[in-house]
Design a protein around this motif. Structure first.
Motif, PDB file in Angstrom:
ATOM      1  N   ARG A 229      -3.562  -5.428   4.297  1.00  0.00           N
ATOM      2  CA  ARG A 229      -4.214  -6.705   4.004  1.00  0.00           C
ATOM      3  C   ARG A 229      -4.750  -6.778   2.580  1.00  0.00           C
ATOM      4  N   SER A 230      -4.812  -5.675   1.863  1.00  0.00           N
ATOM      5  CA  SER A 230      -5.415  -5.651   0.530  1.00  0.00           C
ATOM      6  C   SER A 230      -4.460  -5.030  -0.473  1.00  0.00           C
TER       7      SER A 230
ATOM      8  N   SER B 258      -9.453  -9.333  -7.353  1.00  0.00           N
ATOM      9  CA  SER B 258     -10.413  -8.444  -8.004  1.00  0.00           C
ATOM     10  C   SER B 258     -10.064  -8.273  -9.485  1.00  0.00           C
TER      11      SER B 258
ATOM     12  N   SER C 182      -8.061   0.587  -2.438  1.00  0.00           N
ATOM     13  CA  SER C 182      -7.850  -0.805  -2.033  1.00  0.00           C
ATOM     14  C   SER C 182      -8.902  -1.687  -2.687  1.00  0.00           C
ATOM     15  N   CYS C 183      -8.496  -2.882  -3.058  1.00  0.00           N
ATOM     16  CA  CYS C 183      -9.430  -3.825  -3.682  1.00  0.00           C
ATOM     17  C   CYS C 183      -9.214  -5.203  -3.071  1.00  0.00           C
ATOM     18  N   PRO C 184     -10.250  -6.030  -3.073  1.00  0.00           N
ATOM     19  CA  PRO C 184     -10.095  -7.373  -2.510  1.00  0.00           C
ATOM     20  C   PRO C 184      -9.125  -8.204  -3.345  1.00  0.00           C
ATOM     21  N   PRO C 185      -8.453  -9.156  -2.753  1.00  0.00           N
ATOM     22  CA  PRO C 185      -7.573 -10.033  -3.533  1.00  0.00           C
ATOM     23  C   PRO C 185      -8.350 -10.746  -4.643  1.00  0.00           C
TER      24      PRO C 185
ATOM     25  N   TRP D  73       0.803  -1.204   0.000  1.00  0.00           N
ATOM     26  CA  TRP D  73       0.000   0.000   0.000  1.00  0.00           C
ATOM     27  C   TRP D  73       0.843   1.265   0.000  1.00  0.00           C
TER      28      TRP D  73
END
Length: 205
Positions: A85-86, A110, A105-108, A44
């Motif tokens: 975490r993302s 995505s 941020s995006c979910p894994p 990040w």
């Protein structure tokens, strides 16, 4: 939680109500034509640069980064939640956009990056097709009308050149009106005596 989506010819960062409240900003909308590069960063902190604008951003270490960050190249808009975490989607923008970069941020796993790249490729293909169509129409018009226009313009220029070279044409001098036959006869000459009329004898003084 913020998310990126394509809306027609625009790329939109949709914000949650509390993100809008923190940043004092509505959804971020930029034209797809202003997108220069899209990438995904596992760390990040790679998306962060500059300093936070205190009145328009909030940073909670290890948990949240939302709002506007200012730096030497302009301003970035970030919406990073639980950044450790993302993964982070980073969109670098051209100078005509309101921000130099937006990141979210995006979910894994995505498909955000794939969707954006697909929209970018489609728009660029359509633009290239329109440019090619415009060039073809221009060439066709020139082929259809260029020769006629060239001949007409060439004839006009030739006439103008002759007029400049030869000068205005002078009108032929008009001949004086023919004198009346009786007047010429009466005028006489030293060798021709005056007569009162045809067939008459000369007067004796």
């Amino acid at each position: 939680m913020a998310r990126l989506l394509v809306d027609g010819d625009d790329l939109v960062m949709g914000l949650a109500w509390w993100e809008k409240l923190i940043a004092r900003h509505g959804d971020v909308r930029v034209p797809l034509a202003a997108v220069e590069q899209v990438s995904i960063q596992p760390d990040w902190w790679r998306a962060l640069r500059g300093i936070r604008v205190r009145t328009r951003a909030l940073a909670v270490p290890g948990a949240l980064c939302v709002g506007v960050w200012r730096h030497g190249e302009g301003q970035d808009f970030l919406a990073l939640r639980r950044p450790r975490r993302s993964p982070t989607v980073v969109v670098d923008l051209r100078t005509e956009a309101p921000y130099a970069r937006i990141a979210v941020s995006c979910p894994p796993g995505s498909q955000t990056v794939s969707a954006i790249n697909t929209a970018l490729h489609r728009q660029r293909r359509e633009k290239a097709r329109e440019e090619a169509r415009g060039d073809t129409c221009g060439e066709t018009y020139e082929e259809a009308h260029g020769d006629t226009c060239g001949d007409t313009c060439g004839d006009s220029e030739a006439v103008a050149d002759r007029s400049v070279r030869d000068g205005p044409r002078s009108r032929p001098a008009s001949f004086p009106p023919a004198a009346d036959a009786r007047t010429r006869h009466d005028a006489g000459s030293p060798d021709q005596p005056f007569r009162d009329g045809p067939g008459e004898c000369p007067r004796v003084p």
